[in-house]
Each structure stands twice: as C-alpha cells, then as structure tokens.
Design an enzyme around this catalytic site. Structure first.
Site, PDB file in Angstrom:
ATOM      1  N   LYS A  28     -59.081 -22.544 128.072  1.00 45.40           N
ATOM      2  CA  LYS A  28     -60.478 -22.970 128.216  1.00 45.40           C
ATOM      3  C   LYS A  28     -60.565 -24.499 128.308  1.00 45.40           C
ATOM      4  O   LYS A  28     -60.107 -25.056 129.269  1.00 45.40           O
ATOM      5  CB  LYS A  28     -61.300 -22.387 127.064  1.00 45.40           C
ATOM      6  CG  LYS A  28     -60.995 -20.913 126.762  1.00 45.40           C
ATOM      7  CD  LYS A  28     -61.320 -19.974 127.908  1.00 45.40           C
ATOM      8  CE  LYS A  28     -60.723 -18.578 127.761  1.00 45.40           C
ATOM      9  NZ  LYS A  28     -60.962 -17.894 126.499  1.00 45.40           N
ATOM     10  N   TYR A  39     -63.812 -13.652 119.087  1.00 46.47           N
ATOM     11  CA  TYR A  39     -63.485 -13.354 120.482  1.00 46.47           C
ATOM     12  C   TYR A  39     -63.072 -11.875 120.620  1.00 46.47           C
ATOM     13  O   TYR A  39     -62.322 -11.347 119.796  1.00 46.47           O
ATOM     14  CB  TYR A  39     -62.340 -14.283 120.904  1.00 46.47           C
ATOM     15  CG  TYR A  39     -61.786 -14.019 122.262  1.00 46.47           C
ATOM     16  CD1 TYR A  39     -62.528 -14.307 123.404  1.00 46.47           C
ATOM     17  CD2 TYR A  39     -60.522 -13.477 122.427  1.00 46.47           C
ATOM     18  CE1 TYR A  39     -62.021 -14.071 124.660  1.00 46.47           C
ATOM     19  CE2 TYR A  39     -59.995 -13.238 123.689  1.00 46.47           C
ATOM     20  CZ  TYR A  39     -60.752 -13.533 124.795  1.00 46.47           C
ATOM     21  OH  TYR A  39     -60.240 -13.295 126.038  1.00 46.47           O
ATOM     22  N   ARG A  46     -37.623 -21.051 123.660  1.00 48.50           N
ATOM     23  CA  ARG A  46     -38.216 -20.095 122.712  1.00 48.50           C
ATOM     24  C   ARG A  46     -38.133 -20.557 121.270  1.00 48.50           C
ATOM     25  O   ARG A  46     -38.765 -19.978 120.383  1.00 48.50           O
ATOM     26  CB  ARG A  46     -37.582 -18.705 122.881  1.00 48.50           C
ATOM     27  CG  ARG A  46     -38.280 -17.619 122.063  1.00 48.50           C
ATOM     28  CD  ARG A  46     -37.878 -16.213 122.446  1.00 48.50           C
ATOM     29  NE  ARG A  46     -36.452 -16.035 122.593  1.00 48.50           N
ATOM     30  CZ  ARG A  46     -35.592 -15.939 121.572  1.00 48.50           C
ATOM     31  NH1 ARG A  46     -36.030 -15.979 120.330  1.00 48.50           N
ATOM     32  NH2 ARG A  46     -34.301 -15.782 121.803  1.00 48.50           N
ATOM     33  N   ASP A  59     -60.664 -20.209 114.972  1.00 47.47           N
ATOM     34  CA  ASP A  59     -60.520 -20.284 116.416  1.00 47.47           C
ATOM     35  C   ASP A  59     -61.479 -21.378 116.864  1.00 47.47           C
ATOM     36  O   ASP A  59     -62.698 -21.202 116.847  1.00 47.47           O
ATOM     37  CB  ASP A  59     -60.865 -18.923 117.031  1.00 47.47           C
ATOM     38  CG  ASP A  59     -60.642 -18.887 118.533  1.00 47.47           C
ATOM     39  OD1 ASP A  59     -60.731 -19.955 119.166  1.00 47.47           O
ATOM     40  OD2 ASP A  59     -60.408 -17.791 119.073  1.00 47.47           O
TER      41      ASP A  59
HETATM   42  C1  LIG Z   1     -60.332 -16.905 125.775  1.00 42.74           C
HETATM   43  C2  LIG Z   1     -60.394 -16.957 124.324  1.00 42.74           C
HETATM   44  C3  LIG Z   1     -59.330 -16.505 123.537  1.00 42.74           C
HETATM   45  C4  LIG Z   1     -58.101 -15.848 124.110  1.00 42.74           C
HETATM   46  O1  LIG Z   1     -57.343 -16.748 124.832  1.00 42.74           O
HETATM   47  P1  LIG Z   1     -56.361 -16.346 126.037  1.00 42.74           P
HETATM   48  O2  LIG Z   1     -55.852 -17.696 126.459  1.00 42.74           O
HETATM   49  O3  LIG Z   1     -57.164 -15.623 127.045  1.00 42.74           O
HETATM   50  O4  LIG Z   1     -55.296 -15.492 125.457  1.00 42.74           O
HETATM   51  C5  LIG Z   1     -59.438 -16.622 122.162  1.00 42.74           C
HETATM   52  N1  LIG Z   1     -60.535 -17.149 121.591  1.00 42.74           N
HETATM   53  C6  LIG Z   1     -61.580 -17.582 122.304  1.00 42.74           C
HETATM   54  C7  LIG Z   1     -62.771 -18.142 121.610  1.00 42.74           C
HETATM   55  C8  LIG Z   1     -61.556 -17.509 123.704  1.00 42.74           C
HETATM   56  O5  LIG Z   1     -62.602 -17.920 124.396  1.00 42.74           O
END
Ligand SMILES: *Cc1c(COP(=O)(O)O)cnc(C)c1O
Length: 381
Positions: free
Chosen positions: A198, A101, A47, A173
């Site tokens: 992803k 998102y 952690r 992001d």
């Molecule tokens: C899926 C996604 C997230 C969130 O991610 P998790 O791993 O599901 O918590 C954030 N931003 C984008 C663009 C995403 O596609």
C-alpha cells in the site's frame, strides 16, 4: 540508537547502501543467493533476512517507525502470520480487533483452529472490552487503527499499557497510517506491521510486507521466519527502497488532499455521511490528534444504497475503481462488494457498513481535479 533526522530525510537517506565502487547516488542491488562462506553463523542468504539490500532497507523502515530493527516480507500477510506464529503455540489465545483487514481475519478463522490456537474477536474500540477478554493463556493483542472502512481509532497508549500490565505482546497493523502519520512504537506498541503493498510501495506495482520492533523481538521473529520463508526478493527490496524515498512527499500530499475532499463531501447533499478522522465531526478526532501526526489518505462516505454507489463509481472518469489502496492514483471501492462481501448484509450493518458505503483511497493528483470528477459523477446520479 534512534535516528534524529526528520522523517523526510529518513525516507531518502536512512539505510543507504554506499556504492563504493562507482560512487553512484543510489543503492546498488545485490541479487546474490550465494556469498563467500566464512562460517554458518555469518552465512548470508536471502531467506535468512541478512542480505545487503534487505538489511539496508530494514534500517530505513526501523528508523521511520522509531524502532531498533525491522524485517521485510514477500507480502503484508507474510509479515502478519510470521509475527503471530513467532509468539504463539498450540493452546495459546490471541485477542483481535474484529475490524482488522479481511485477509488477517481469514488467516485467523481458517488457520488457527488447525493448530488449536484460541482467539477472541472484539467488536469495539474501547480498551476495557479488550481487557475483559484476557485469559491465563492470552499472549497477544492485535489491533488496526484507523480501521477499515470506517476509520475508527483505538487508543494506542491504553492498548500498550494493558498489554504490558498482563505481559502480552501488542501488535498493530499500521498500513493505513504509514510511518509518516503514526508511529505506534512511540506509544509502547511492541510490533508494528505494514502491508508495504500500500503506502510504502505507493505505486500499485509492488507486493511486500514489513514489520518493525525491538532488537529482542526481531531476533525471536527471525528464528521462526527462517523456517516459514516469506522473505522479499532482492529485486523488490530495491524497488521498495526507491519507492520509500518519496513516501513522506506522497503521504503529506494525500493528507492534504483527503481533508479537502472530506470537507467537500460533507457539503454534498447526496452524501449521507463522511468518515475521516481529520474531520472535527469524527467521534475519534481528538484521539487521532493525540496519536497521529497526519490523518491519512483513507476516507469513506455513504450514499443512499448499493445501486447508487455502483452508478456513481461508473460515472467517475479520473478516480479508478480498485480494491487495493495507498497508490499515487485515487481509487475507490464498495466494501460490501469487496472486503466485506463474505459476511451477511445484517452483519455488515451491525458493523455500521451499509451497502451505499464507498471507501476512498486519496491519491496525489491535484485535489481540484479529484473534486471536479466527484462533482460531475454526483450530477449524474
Ligand atoms: C492489504 C492489507 C494487508 C495485506 O497485505 P498484502 O500485502 O496484500 O499481503 C494487511 N493489512 C492491511 C490493513 C491491508 O490493507
């Protein structure tokens, strides 16, 4: 110091953990939660984000994003809230692009008011519209580019210039691009976030998040992240490292497939419009060329209405219907039934998201087979 290796070499070798004992080719996994105690400052503990596998993989991700340092999280959302809450407190204000998102948007709408944190949502890709929202208590500008699901692009250099001029932290992001197609730190963006679920994971079997930034920012984020938890398990760190070794191969193949599929879709008369930054017809094509090294594996296209879109999805044999994205397999989903189901049809249409829209995450299959599958489904609607 910046790593001068090419991106594919970074994917394979950056942050290797050397197996001194047995000279194995891959990084050993160190799952310990207890290490020989020397002093409190040096104590290793998962952690604290300082265990061997976390440090090694963080180095790979930092190298891939041309940043000093990186941190790994148990989900993309954990990376997102930790980066936000490391820099804001009650009474502060944050500017968000409204097409972020859905989970990030929920976090903002549901949680911020509990802590008396103000926010503005900007439904625009013009940087001047972000400048207009800056107030005395503004601390962060948060964007996502290309956006979901219409793949609109924002000028990263202009966002970073605006942020530094007003002493704000810029956060992006970068999930949709992956570090292979876009390195926002090269344009001065302060913090680069990923849902590693992803493209970084890439096989639809890992939930993880990551962020990359300067050493100073990472030190500040670690101070808070230790209190929030949200670190990634060592086992998943190890799996994610293995996945990233093929990131460049996968994403380059997805880029190549996506442009071919976008061009094919543009010739189908049952398709009303195609949204892909790699197409010359895309309004942000020139800007994308300036700030992206590849146009990505995400695209969307519009059919006449929801029923046609549902019917089309059902007729597909190879392409799967799935909400997530970035895996080796091609998947497709309807934003009005998934990511944007919680807002009204009128609001969606206002954002340009019509019910016939389908978002496509292009996989690494042979593009001829993907196109053949789409083609047989078009013949049945
Ligand atoms: C899926 C996604 C997230 C969130 O991610 P998790 O791993 O599901 O918590 C954030 N931003 C984008 C663009 C995403 O596609």
């Amino acid at each position: 110091m910046k790593n001068k290796n090419g991106v594919s070499t970074k994917c394979v070798h950056s942050g290797d953990l050397i197996d001194d004992r047995f000279k194995g080719a891959t990084s050993p996994l160190f799952p310990s939660t207890a290490y020989d105690f020397i002093d409190v400052e040096d104590d290793k503990y998962p952690r604290y984000f300082n265990t061997p596998n976390q440090i090694a993989l963080s180095k790979k991700i930092a190298d891939l994003e041309n940043c000093d340092s990186a941190l790994l999280f148990s989900s993309g959302i954990a990376a997102i809230y930790t980066s936000l809450f490391s820099f804001i407190k009650s009474g502060d204000h944050v500017i968000f692009q409204s097409s972020i998102y859905g989970g990030t948007l929920n976090l903002v709408i549901k949680e911020f008011k509990k802590f008396n944190i103000e926010y503005s949502l900007v439904d625009s890709f013009f940087v001047d519209d972000y400048r207009d929202q800056i107030k005395d208590n503004t601390k962060i500008i948060f964007v996502e580019s290309p956006s979901n699901p219409l793949l609109k692009v924002i000028d990263l250099k202009a966002i970073s210039n605006l942020s530094s001029k007003h002493n704000l932290i810029s956060i992006i992001d970068n999930t949709f691009s992956s570090p292979i197609n876009q390195n926002p730190a090269d344009f001065g963006i302060d913090i680069v976030l990923h849902s590693a679920t992803k493209y970084l994971g890439g096989h639809s079997d890992i939930l993880a998040g990551a962020l990359a930034s300067s050493k100073a920012n990472i030190n500040k984020i670690v101070e808070s992240s230790i209190n929030y938890g949200g670190n990634l398990s060592e086992y998943t760190v190890w799996l994610l490292e293995r996945s990233i070794k093929t990131l460049s191969l996968r994403v380059n193949k997805q880029n190549q497939n996506a442009i071919r599929i976008a061009e094919y879709l543009s010739t189908v008369n049952k398709v009303k419009s195609v949204f892909y930054p790699g197409l010359k017809s895309h309004p942000d094509h020139e800007l994308s060329k300036k700030q992206m090294s590849g146009f990505g594996g995400m695209l969307s296209f519009e059919l006449t209405d929801l029923n046609t879109a549902i019917l089309f999805t059902r007729k597909l044999k190879l392409v799967k219907s799935a909400m997530s994205l970035g895996g080796v397999e091609s998947t497709l989903c309807s934003p009005s039934l998934t990511s944007h189901s919680k807002i009204s049809k009128a609001e969606r249409e206002n954002l340009g998201i019509f019910d016939g829209l389908l978002r496509f995450s292009v996989g690494i299959e042979d593009y001829e087979d993907i196109i053949a599958d789409l083609n047989q489904a078009f013949e049945k609607i």
